[in-house]
Design a protein around this motif. Structure first.
Motif, PDB file in Angstrom:
ATOM      1  N   ASP A   8      -4.639   2.733   7.087  1.00  0.00           N
ATOM      2  CA  ASP A   8      -4.799   1.274   6.974  1.00  0.00           C
ATOM      3  C   ASP A   8      -6.217   0.857   7.359  1.00  0.00           C
ATOM      4  OD1 ASP A   8      -4.755   1.664   9.702  1.00  0.00           O
ATOM      5  OD2 ASP A   8      -3.171   0.203  10.095  1.00  0.00           O
ATOM      6  N   MET A   9      -7.157   1.775   7.285  1.00  0.00           N
ATOM      7  CA  MET A   9      -8.529   1.507   7.734  1.00  0.00           C
ATOM      8  C   MET A   9      -9.165   0.313   7.036  1.00  0.00           C
ATOM      9  SD  MET A   9     -10.418   4.788   5.936  1.00  0.00           S
ATOM     10  CE  MET A   9     -11.966   4.486   6.714  1.00  0.00           C
ATOM     11  N   ASP A  10      -8.821   0.037   5.794  1.00  0.00           N
ATOM     12  CA  ASP A  10      -9.413  -1.093   5.080  1.00  0.00           C
ATOM     13  C   ASP A  10      -8.782  -2.440   5.454  1.00  0.00           C
ATOM     14  OD1 ASP A  10     -11.320   0.370   3.806  1.00  0.00           O
ATOM     15  OD2 ASP A  10     -10.502   0.154   1.795  1.00  0.00           O
ATOM     16  N   PHE A  11      -7.725  -2.406   6.268  1.00  0.00           N
ATOM     17  CA  PHE A  11      -7.059  -3.643   6.672  1.00  0.00           C
ATOM     18  C   PHE A  11      -7.585  -4.189   7.990  1.00  0.00           C
ATOM     19  CE2 PHE A  11      -2.916  -1.932   4.569  1.00  0.00           C
ATOM     20  CZ  PHE A  11      -3.496  -2.041   3.321  1.00  0.00           C
ATOM     21  N   LYS A  12      -8.424  -3.461   8.663  1.00  0.00           N
ATOM     22  CA  LYS A  12      -8.854  -3.841  10.013  1.00  0.00           C
ATOM     23  C   LYS A  12      -9.750  -5.080  10.044  1.00  0.00           C
ATOM     24  CE  LYS A  12      -8.243   0.646  12.189  1.00  0.00           C
ATOM     25  NZ  LYS A  12      -7.154   1.055  11.531  1.00  0.00           N
ATOM     26  N   ASP A  13     -10.501  -5.305   8.991  1.00  0.00           N
ATOM     27  CA  ASP A  13     -11.376  -6.476   8.910  1.00  0.00           C
ATOM     28  C   ASP A  13     -10.754  -7.520   7.995  1.00  0.00           C
ATOM     29  OD1 ASP A  13     -13.354  -5.384  10.528  1.00  0.00           O
ATOM     30  OD2 ASP A  13     -14.344  -4.395   8.844  1.00  0.00           O
ATOM     31  N   GLU A  14     -11.206  -8.742   8.156  1.00  0.00           N
ATOM     32  CA  GLU A  14     -10.752  -9.827   7.290  1.00  0.00           C
ATOM     33  C   GLU A  14     -11.269  -9.652   5.861  1.00  0.00           C
ATOM     34  OE1 GLU A  14      -8.614 -12.413   7.926  1.00  0.00           O
ATOM     35  OE2 GLU A  14      -8.244 -11.316   9.778  1.00  0.00           O
ATOM     36  N   LYS A  15     -12.408  -8.977   5.741  1.00  0.00           N
ATOM     37  CA  LYS A  15     -12.993  -8.775   4.409  1.00  0.00           C
ATOM     38  C   LYS A  15     -12.693  -7.359   3.938  1.00  0.00           C
ATOM     39  CE  LYS A  15     -17.565  -7.298   5.993  1.00  0.00           C
ATOM     40  NZ  LYS A  15     -17.552  -5.976   5.452  1.00  0.00           N
ATOM     41  N   SER A  16     -12.778  -7.165   2.662  1.00  0.00           N
ATOM     42  CA  SER A  16     -12.535  -5.863   2.070  1.00  0.00           C
ATOM     43  C   SER A  16     -13.758  -4.970   2.235  1.00  0.00           C
ATOM     44  CB  SER A  16     -12.216  -6.030   0.584  1.00  0.00           C
ATOM     45  OG  SER A  16     -11.903  -4.783   0.026  1.00  0.00           O
ATOM     46  N   SER A  17     -13.534  -3.698   2.450  1.00  0.00           N
ATOM     47  CA  SER A  17     -14.623  -2.733   2.562  1.00  0.00           C
ATOM     48  C   SER A  17     -14.998  -2.216   1.181  1.00  0.00           C
ATOM     49  CB  SER A  17     -14.185  -1.536   3.410  1.00  0.00           C
ATOM     50  OG  SER A  17     -13.836  -1.925   4.697  1.00  0.00           O
ATOM     51  N   PHE A  18     -16.240  -1.813   1.047  1.00  0.00           N
ATOM     52  CA  PHE A  18     -16.666  -1.120  -0.157  1.00  0.00           C
ATOM     53  C   PHE A  18     -16.285   0.350  -0.005  1.00  0.00           C
ATOM     54  CE2 PHE A  18     -19.377  -4.856  -0.104  1.00  0.00           C
ATOM     55  CZ  PHE A  18     -19.339  -5.249  -1.439  1.00  0.00           C
ATOM     56  N   THR A  19     -16.139   1.045  -1.117  1.00  0.00           N
ATOM     57  CA  THR A  19     -15.725   2.447  -1.097  1.00  0.00           C
ATOM     58  C   THR A  19     -16.635   3.284  -0.214  1.00  0.00           C
ATOM     59  OG1 THR A  19     -14.761   2.246  -3.303  1.00  0.00           O
ATOM     60  CG2 THR A  19     -15.301   4.464  -2.549  1.00  0.00           C
ATOM     61  N   ILE A  20     -17.936   3.104  -0.331  1.00  0.00           N
ATOM     62  CA  ILE A  20     -18.871   3.904   0.461  1.00  0.00           C
ATOM     63  C   ILE A  20     -18.650   3.668   1.953  1.00  0.00           C
ATOM     64  CG2 ILE A  20     -20.764   2.215   0.303  1.00  0.00           C
ATOM     65  CD1 ILE A  20     -21.172   6.050   0.371  1.00  0.00           C
TER      66      ILE A  20
END
Length: 160
Positions: A67-79
């Protein structure tokens, strides 16, 4: 509202199993669902999608869900996601499995050159998994960036 269909979910897990079968050096495949805050439209709630994927992943000891991409309010880029994963597994070579649809537009991604030079790229093309070399990706990216929008579309069609 758009939901990941059973067919799409099955194909992602089938591809992951194919990678494990084809490349003995692959210890596990980590699924990272995209944050609902991304630019993809019609995504269901993050937790719902995470739990849905986890139900299937838990049936295979070589599958994991993050769930690493859920930790921030914004979406992460793939890199950014790959760099975060590399921090979690500093002694491992991180591979990125990309569908041909995304490979065609990889040159538009944030820090595409870093992505292809730091990580092993695997492409799922016609039910076969191919390792894409760094040189192929960098040449593709540099050529595409120099073309007009119409030429970029034609080149992507020809190459993929």
């Amino acid at each position: 509202m758009r939901c990941l269909s059973l067919t799409e979910l099955n194909s992602h897990f089938s591809i992951a199993q194919q990678v494990i079968n084809q490349f003995e050096e692959v210890e596990k495949v980590i699924f990272v669902p995209i944050n609902k805050e991304s630019n993809k439209k019609g995504l269901l709630d993050n937790r719902y999608r995470y739990n849905m994927i986890k139900l299937v992943a838990d049936k295979n000891q070589k599958f994991e869900v993050s769930d690493m991409d859920f930790k921030d309010e914004k979406s992460s880029f793939t890199i950014e996601s790959l760099e975060e994963m590399q921090k979690q597994f500093p002694d491992k070579q991180i591979w990125y499995i990309v569908g041909t649809d995304n490979l065609k537009i990889l040159y538009t991604w944030k820090r595409a050159e870093d992505l292809v030079s730091k990580y092993k790229i695997l492409d799922n093309l016609r039910r076969s998994i191919f390792e894409i070399s760094i040189l192929e990706c960098l040449v593709y990216i540099s050529i595409i960036k120099r073309l007009t929008a119409k030429s970029q579309w034609l080149m992507a069609k020809l190459l993929c």
